[in-house]
Design an enzyme around this catalytic site. Structure first.
Site, PDB file in Angstrom:
ATOM      1  N   ASP A 151      -6.797   8.990  15.551  1.00 37.25           N
ATOM      2  CA  ASP A 151      -7.257   8.283  13.795  1.00 37.25           C
ATOM      3  C   ASP A 151      -8.219   7.632  13.571  1.00 37.25           C
ATOM      4  O   ASP A 151      -7.557   6.492  12.760  1.00 37.25           O
ATOM      5  CB  ASP A 151      -5.750   8.094  13.215  1.00 37.25           C
ATOM      6  CG  ASP A 151      -5.899   8.348  11.416  1.00 37.25           C
ATOM      7  OD1 ASP A 151      -6.922   9.055  10.813  1.00 37.25           O
ATOM      8  OD2 ASP A 151      -5.052   8.134  10.811  1.00 37.25           O
ATOM      9  N   GLY A 164       4.299   7.742   2.755  1.00 37.35           N
ATOM     10  CA  GLY A 164       4.941   6.085   3.002  1.00 37.35           C
ATOM     11  C   GLY A 164       4.175   5.144   2.194  1.00 37.35           C
ATOM     12  O   GLY A 164       2.861   5.490   2.207  1.00 37.35           O
ATOM     13  N   ALA A 212       0.388   5.581   0.389  1.00 36.85           N
ATOM     14  CA  ALA A 212       0.103   6.812   0.871  1.00 36.85           C
ATOM     15  C   ALA A 212       1.190   8.469   0.604  1.00 36.85           C
ATOM     16  O   ALA A 212       2.240   7.921   0.564  1.00 36.85           O
ATOM     17  CB  ALA A 212      -0.630   6.335   2.298  1.00 36.85           C
ATOM     18  N   SER A 213       0.801   8.878   1.401  1.00 37.26           N
ATOM     19  CA  SER A 213       1.165  10.864   0.717  1.00 37.26           C
ATOM     20  C   SER A 213       2.568  10.266   2.011  1.00 37.26           C
ATOM     21  O   SER A 213       3.171  10.952   1.507  1.00 37.26           O
ATOM     22  CB  SER A 213       0.576  11.597   1.259  1.00 37.26           C
ATOM     23  OG  SER A 213       0.051  11.661   2.762  1.00 37.26           O
ATOM     24  N   ALA A 273       0.985  -1.179  -0.151  1.00 32.60           N
ATOM     25  CA  ALA A 273      -0.745  -0.065  -0.434  1.00 32.60           C
ATOM     26  C   ALA A 273       0.610   1.090  -0.166  1.00 32.60           C
ATOM     27  O   ALA A 273       1.988   0.809   0.284  1.00 32.60           O
ATOM     28  CB  ALA A 273      -1.266   0.001   1.530  1.00 32.60           C
TER      29      ALA A 273
END
Length: 614
Positions: free
Chosen positions: A397, A251, A248-249, A246
């Site tokens: 989160d 890592g 993401a922004s 996967a």
């Protein structure tokens, strides 16, 4: 079972035996109390008597909350708000669309040593003010992507169309923000849970914002591992996946096996130029925020909001801190909630930009069809209440992708980059506020708003009291939601926020989101789910087993109320809910061993892998 605290004032209203042994004597207490009520009918008032019904029982609250929820879901705007708070519109893809491109600012790595690793706006200002060329390059990048959007926003402000075009602008922002980099993505996600800043429809649009972007090249990732850990990747891991699982922004995640132990691990590697891009963006946004202070139509302090958010966001850039957060969280949950599992962090193979943690197998709780999903939601509710009211170390989160059902029927909580510390004053203040709300002590509730940081110290509270009393009386009177005019209620609350410096503190926005997510998952399998049924037993357990002076005072107020009259029904209600809590805790735990280490045993191959969020 936890020891029940019995302050001296309790003995005047109920036997010490009942307080010490609620499970064994509860039925007898109820029977004796019923007999006393009958025998004293018609007698003059005594020191101990049942308080007039100006308070609310758990059963009343459960019924009222169900009615309120049902009516809110019939209102389009309120239903949109509820969906947003439950995270039901979130994009949880593992990768972005192939057409997505993220623009970063690339500078000489040798010059970033003077950039702060903790949020320090003065240090950031000093660093970037000496590099106008790089700042100008970033501004050109931003304008190239968002120039027309910014022009539209200015037009909305000038022609007073901001409210009319709010949803359209949110859609446009969602479409362009991914390419602007991690600071804008994370800021957009933070705003998506702030109903005090955005409308429900705008929140819903921003929640569709995807944090996933195309992976950066594997060669760069391997060089980062070598530089950060001091060894080549193949010296540490074997069978490291050739491509990320996967991205993401911040890592991307690889799956591997520790060469030293043979344990399966997730290896998260931070994207290059993240620190530089984040700090230059914060530098530019703060400059814009200072300029907006001179615009009368902008009532939000953009700089204060940005600083508040950026301080937490910077913590997410430090993977050592994230690993330490996970270890601390696991230790706090291990004794009382062994049903909660946290991926183990391998500190020897973790640095600021590389995180090595246990690989977990499982499925998203929100997508699980297992029979124990409802039980795990209840475990999640208690887990978040424990964070909120006991440990004060809050997972900041919460969204459906971070709550996983493991193959052995436990609840895995992922992603510890963002955590919020909740002070004792806030923790105790929340319990006191609940007691005041149950007794409809609105004067005390207004004071609680100050304690809980909804209203600053020194504000005249007298004008607020009538409006809040009207709101709460409507909600708590017989008939529940049927008596509530939600449009009138929204107007009243909006007027309060306009007339007074009333705001939703950041920690509370996260609490609303966490509880909303759990409620959303629970309602899929059980439309009759009521949060009160899970929260009140825990609250009773805290009040009856915690000898902290402020909680003992809260217990006294809960039982005696403002009029200082012993409420037998309230005492029985607390004891019944304590028994419910103990019974539920025991049944949900079953034969589960309380592990000292939270590592998850090897899982079956049929389960889907769940890497930690990148």
């Amino acid at each position: 079972m936890a020891r029940v605290c019995a302050p001296s004032w309790v003995s005047s209203g109920i036997s010490m035996h009942a307080m010490r042994h609620p499970n064994n004597t509860l039925r007898g207490v109820v029977a004796r109390t019923s007999s006393r009520r009958t025998s004293r009918a018609g007698r003059s008032r005594r020191v101990v008597q049942t308080e007039a019904r100006t308070s609310t029982s758990r059963a009343d609250m459960t019924a009222q909350m169900k009615e309120i929820r049902a009516q809110m879901e019939e209102d389009e705007q309120l239903n949109t708000l509820m969906r947003g708070l439950r995270g039901q519109g979130m994009n949880e893809d593992d990768f972005a669309a192939t057409t997505t491109k993220m623009r970063l600012i690339e500078i000489d790595e040798d010059s970033i040593d003077s950039l702060p690793l903790d949020y320090d706006p003065d240090a950031i200002d000093e660093y970037w003010s000496k590099r106008p060329g790089a700042v100008f390059q970033r501004i050109i990048q931003l304008l190239g992507v968002s120039g027309s959007f910014i022009t539209s926003i200015i037009g909305d402000i000038v022609f007073k169309r901001a409210k009319q075009n709010e949803v359209l602008r949110a859609q446009q922002l969602r479409d362009i923000v991914t390419s602007l980099g991690p600071a804008y993505i994370k800021l957009g996600q933070a705003l998506s849970i702030r109903p005090d800043i955005l409308s429900p429809a705008a929140m819903n649009e921003l929640q569709k914002l995807c944090d996933k972007v195309p992976a950066f090249d594997n060669e760069t990732a391997m060089r980062t591992i070598t530089a950060e850990l001091g060894m080549a990747p193949d010296e540490i891991y074997e069978d490291l996946s050739p491509d990320p699982i996967a991205a993401a922004s911040l890592g991307q995640v690889y799956k591997g096996v520790l060469r030293a132990t043979g344990e399966e691990v997730a290896v998260k590697v931070q994207r290059p130029y993240v620190l530089e891009t984040v700090t230059v963006d914060l530098y530019v946004i703060r400059k814009l925020g200072f300029a907006l202070r001179d615009v009368p139509q902008v009532t939000t302090d953009v700089v204060a909001l940005l600083d508040e958010w950026a301080a937490r966001f910077f913590e997410e850039l430090d993977y050592v801190r994230e690993g330490q957060n996970a270890t601390k969280f696991a230790a706090q949950m291990a004794k009382d909630l062994p049903q909660v599992v946290v991926p183990r962090t391998y500190a020897d193979f973790t640095s600021r930009r590389v995180l090595t943690s246990e690989w977990l197998y499982g499925e998203k709780l929100s997508q699980s069809t297992a029979e124990d999903t409802g039980d795990l939601v209840n475990v999640g509710v208690i887990c978040y209440l424990k964070q909120l009211l006991e440990t004060g170390f809050f997972h900041a989160d919460p969204h459906p992708g971070n709550l996983i059902r493991t193959p052995d029927g436990r609840l895995a909580v992922l992603d510890y980059g963002l955590m919020t510390e909740i002070s004792d004053d806030i923790k105790y203040g929340m319990i006191e506020a609940i007691a005041h709300l149950i007794h409809r002590d609105y004067e005390a509730i207004v004071e609680d708003f100050v304690t809980l940081d909804f209203i600053p110290q020194g504000v005249d509270l007298k004008p607020i009291l009538p409006v809040l009393a009207k709101v709460f009386d409507q909600a708590l009177e017989g008939g529940g939601a049927k008596n509530i005019n939600f449009q009138e209620l929204a107007a009243d609350l909006a007027q309060i926020t306009f007339d007074y410096p009333f705001r939703i503190p950041p920690y509370f926005a996260l609490i609303i989101r966490a509880i909303g997510v759990l409620e959303g998952i629970a309602l899929v399998g059980d439309p009759e789910f009521a949060l009160v049924d899970e929260a009140y037993p825990y609250l009773s357990q805290r009040l009856l087993t915690d000898d902290t002076p402020r909680l003992q005072e809260a217990l006294k107020y809960m039982v005696y109320g403002k009029q200082q009259v012993f409420d037998v029904d309230r005492m029985i209600d607390l004891l019944e809910n304590l028994e419910t809590f103990n019974r539920s805790a025991q049944s949900s735990m079953g034969d589960m061993v309380r592990p000292e280490v939270q590592a998850l045993p090897a899982a079956g191959a049929s389960a889907a892998p769940r890497p930690p969020p990148p």
